[in-house]
Design a protein around this motif. Structure first.
Motif, PDB file in Angstrom:
ATOM      1  N   VAL A 186      47.005 112.227  68.363  1.00 37.33           N
ATOM      2  CA  VAL A 186      45.906 111.843  67.466  1.00 37.33           C
ATOM      3  C   VAL A 186      44.968 113.007  67.138  1.00 37.33           C
ATOM      4  N   ILE A 187      44.809 113.970  68.038  1.00 39.26           N
ATOM      5  CA  ILE A 187      43.917 115.094  67.733  1.00 39.26           C
ATOM      6  C   ILE A 187      44.467 115.949  66.594  1.00 39.26           C
ATOM      7  N   PRO A 188      45.740 116.380  66.635  1.00 37.39           N
ATOM      8  CA  PRO A 188      46.269 117.123  65.477  1.00 37.39           C
ATOM      9  C   PRO A 188      46.243 116.312  64.183  1.00 37.39           C
ATOM     10  N   LEU A 189      46.512 115.003  64.268  1.00 40.87           N
ATOM     11  CA  LEU A 189      46.440 114.166  63.071  1.00 40.87           C
ATOM     12  C   LEU A 189      45.032 114.168  62.494  1.00 40.87           C
ATOM     13  N   GLY A 190      44.035 114.027  63.370  1.00 37.60           N
ATOM     14  CA  GLY A 190      42.648 114.038  62.909  1.00 37.60           C
ATOM     15  C   GLY A 190      42.245 115.382  62.334  1.00 37.60           C
ATOM     16  N   LEU A 191      42.669 116.472  62.982  1.00 39.53           N
ATOM     17  CA  LEU A 191      42.341 117.806  62.492  1.00 39.53           C
ATOM     18  C   LEU A 191      42.966 118.062  61.125  1.00 39.53           C
ATOM     19  N   ALA A 192      44.254 117.737  60.993  1.00 32.27           N
ATOM     20  CA  ALA A 192      44.955 118.001  59.737  1.00 32.27           C
ATOM     21  C   ALA A 192      44.392 117.161  58.593  1.00 32.27           C
ATOM     22  N   SER A 193      44.195 115.866  58.838  1.00 31.80           N
ATOM     23  CA  SER A 193      43.676 115.003  57.775  1.00 31.80           C
ATOM     24  C   SER A 193      42.219 115.336  57.461  1.00 31.80           C
ATOM     25  N   GLY A 194      41.446 115.712  58.479  1.00 33.86           N
ATOM     26  CA  GLY A 194      40.059 116.105  58.239  1.00 33.86           C
ATOM     27  C   GLY A 194      39.961 117.385  57.429  1.00 33.86           C
ATOM     28  N   LEU A 195      40.812 118.355  57.750  1.00 36.96           N
ATOM     29  CA  LEU A 195      40.824 119.604  56.981  1.00 36.96           C
ATOM     30  C   LEU A 195      41.232 119.345  55.540  1.00 36.96           C
ATOM     31  N   LEU A 196      42.195 118.458  55.340  1.00 33.91           N
ATOM     32  CA  LEU A 196      42.619 118.119  53.981  1.00 33.91           C
ATOM     33  C   LEU A 196      41.471 117.501  53.190  1.00 33.91           C
ATOM     34  N   LEU A 197      40.745 116.578  53.820  1.00 29.67           N
ATOM     35  CA  LEU A 197      39.596 115.967  53.153  1.00 29.67           C
ATOM     36  C   LEU A 197      38.545 117.014  52.791  1.00 29.67           C
ATOM     37  N   ALA A 198      38.273 117.920  53.728  1.00 28.33           N
ATOM     38  CA  ALA A 198      37.271 118.953  53.481  1.00 28.33           C
ATOM     39  C   ALA A 198      37.688 119.875  52.340  1.00 28.33           C
ATOM     40  N   LEU A 199      38.966 120.246  52.312  1.00 30.30           N
ATOM     41  CA  LEU A 199      39.449 121.131  51.245  1.00 30.30           C
ATOM     42  C   LEU A 199      39.398 120.439  49.888  1.00 30.30           C
ATOM     43  N   LEU A 200      39.789 119.160  49.866  1.00 27.56           N
ATOM     44  CA  LEU A 200      39.736 118.421  48.603  1.00 27.56           C
ATOM     45  C   LEU A 200      38.296 118.337  48.095  1.00 27.56           C
ATOM     46  N   GLY A 201      37.378 118.042  48.988  1.00 23.24           N
ATOM     47  CA  GLY A 201      35.982 117.958  48.580  1.00 23.24           C
ATOM     48  C   GLY A 201      35.409 119.295  48.175  1.00 23.24           C
ATOM     49  N   PHE A 202      35.923 120.376  48.782  1.00 24.03           N
ATOM     50  CA  PHE A 202      35.392 121.715  48.515  1.00 24.03           C
ATOM     51  C   PHE A 202      35.851 122.257  47.172  1.00 24.03           C
ATOM     52  N   VAL A 203      37.096 121.939  46.798  1.00 24.82           N
ATOM     53  CA  VAL A 203      37.645 122.508  45.554  1.00 24.82           C
ATOM     54  C   VAL A 203      37.591 121.530  44.390  1.00 24.82           C
ATOM     55  N   ALA A 204      37.368 120.248  44.666  1.00 22.66           N
ATOM     56  CA  ALA A 204      37.410 119.249  43.598  1.00 22.66           C
ATOM     57  C   ALA A 204      36.187 119.384  42.685  1.00 22.66           C
ATOM     58  N   HIS A 205      36.447 119.302  41.392  1.00 16.59           N
ATOM     59  CA  HIS A 205      35.370 119.323  40.403  1.00 16.59           C
ATOM     60  C   HIS A 205      35.198 117.952  39.739  1.00 16.59           C
ATOM     61  N   ASN A 206      36.152 117.059  40.024  1.00 18.48           N
ATOM     62  CA  ASN A 206      36.098 115.711  39.468  1.00 18.48           C
ATOM     63  C   ASN A 206      35.091 114.875  40.239  1.00 18.48           C
ATOM     64  N   ARG A 207      34.093 114.347  39.535  1.00 16.65           N
ATOM     65  CA  ARG A 207      33.034 113.588  40.206  1.00 16.65           C
ATOM     66  C   ARG A 207      33.560 112.314  40.846  1.00 16.65           C
ATOM     67  N   VAL A 208      34.535 111.680  40.197  1.00 20.07           N
ATOM     68  CA  VAL A 208      35.091 110.440  40.749  1.00 20.07           C
ATOM     69  C   VAL A 208      35.787 110.724  42.073  1.00 20.07           C
ATOM     70  N   LEU A 209      36.580 111.791  42.121  1.00 16.03           N
ATOM     71  CA  LEU A 209      37.284 112.147  43.349  1.00 16.03           C
ATOM     72  C   LEU A 209      36.294 112.486  44.464  1.00 16.03           C
ATOM     73  N   ARG A 210      35.274 113.242  44.134  1.00 12.88           N
ATOM     74  CA  ARG A 210      34.268 113.605  45.135  1.00 12.88           C
ATOM     75  C   ARG A 210      33.537 112.362  45.654  1.00 12.88           C
ATOM     76  N   ALA A 211      33.259 111.434  44.741  1.00 10.05           N
ATOM     77  CA  ALA A 211      32.580 110.193  45.144  1.00 10.05           C
ATOM     78  C   ALA A 211      33.476 109.365  46.060  1.00 10.05           C
ATOM     79  N   LEU A 212      34.772 109.313  45.746  1.00 13.47           N
ATOM     80  CA  LEU A 212      35.712 108.562  46.577  1.00 13.47           C
ATOM     81  C   LEU A 212      35.812 109.181  47.978  1.00 13.47           C
TER      82      LEU A 212
END
Length: 229
Positions: free
Chosen positions: A36-62
């Motif tokens: 569960v720790i690697p799963l949490g790290l990988a999925s958390g990093l993915l969320l952070a990267l999506l939020g960091f690079v996303a310019h779409n307001r809807v995606l950021r809000a989601l």
């Protein structure tokens, strides 16, 4: 004759009897943590990267809604909902699958916020310098931003990993035979709290080195921040 304090909580005969059974539960706890720790790290990093690079307001809000929702939702209730509610949708999950999914949803929100803070702590000039050398945006993230972000939030990552290991105790509600489940079973059979006390001691011995590591990381971070001023 009334049992003494030691006979009630630290009965050596009971420890010898149930120790191997509880240590088998410890092995399950370690395997579960390693999942569960690697799963949490990988999925958390993915969320952070999506939020960091996303310019779409809807995606950021989601992403904000997702993170806030699972940070607010009690993990025990989430686990019970997944394990007992999904069968009504025709989705049968094993206890391990239910725990892995529940922990991933819960932990990704916390790790995502930690990684987001780490990425935002990287000076903007680092990105501009990397791009000027010909690196793409993703190469800049992978080779420049993420390593610095992880270093900046290392204490928070270790602290959350410790919390995840402690949180594995809730897996007992879906009959996953981790250490607390083994201790509770032994207690109910012997009518003595010694197995619970023994399991608590094993958890303490397991996590104490990581608490010491956390303290050193926090001290090193304070020194680094002090030197930067």
């Amino acid at each position: 004759m009334e049992p003494t304090f030691l006979q009630t909580f630290f009965n050596l005969d009971i420890i010898k009897e149930v120790g191997p059974y509880i240590l088998t539960g410890l092995l399950t706890t370690l395997k579960l943590s390693a999942l569960v720790i690697p799963l949490g790290l990988a999925s958390g990093l993915l969320l952070a990267l999506l939020g960091f690079v996303a310019h779409n307001r809807v995606l950021r809000a989601l992403l904000v809604v997702y993170i806030d929702f699972f940070r607010a939702f009690p993990p025990l209730v989430l686990l019970m909902f997944i394990y007992t509610g999904f069968p009504y949708l025709g989705i049968e999950l094993t206890p391990l699958q239910a725990v892995a999914l529940g922990f991933m949803l819960n932990n990704s929100s916390y790790f995502g916020e930690i990684f987001r803070a780490g990425l935002e702590s990287v000076p903007h000039g680092q990105f501009e310098a990397a791009r000027s050398t010909g690196l793409s945006a993703w190469q800049t993230l992978v080779h420049i931003a993420i390593p610095q972000a992880v270093r900046n939030v290392a204490p928070d990552l270790v602290s959350n990993m410790i919390e995840v290991v402690k949180l594995t105790t809730i897996a007992s509600v879906v009959a996953l035979p981790e250490m607390l489940y083994a201790a509770r079973t032994a207690q109910s059979m012997l009518y003595n709290p010694t197995p619970i006390v023994f399991a608590a001691g094993v958890y303490l011995a397991l996590l104490w080195p990581f608490v010491i590591l956390l303290g050193r990381l926090e001290k090193r971070q304070r020194l680094r921040m002090g030197a930067s001023f």
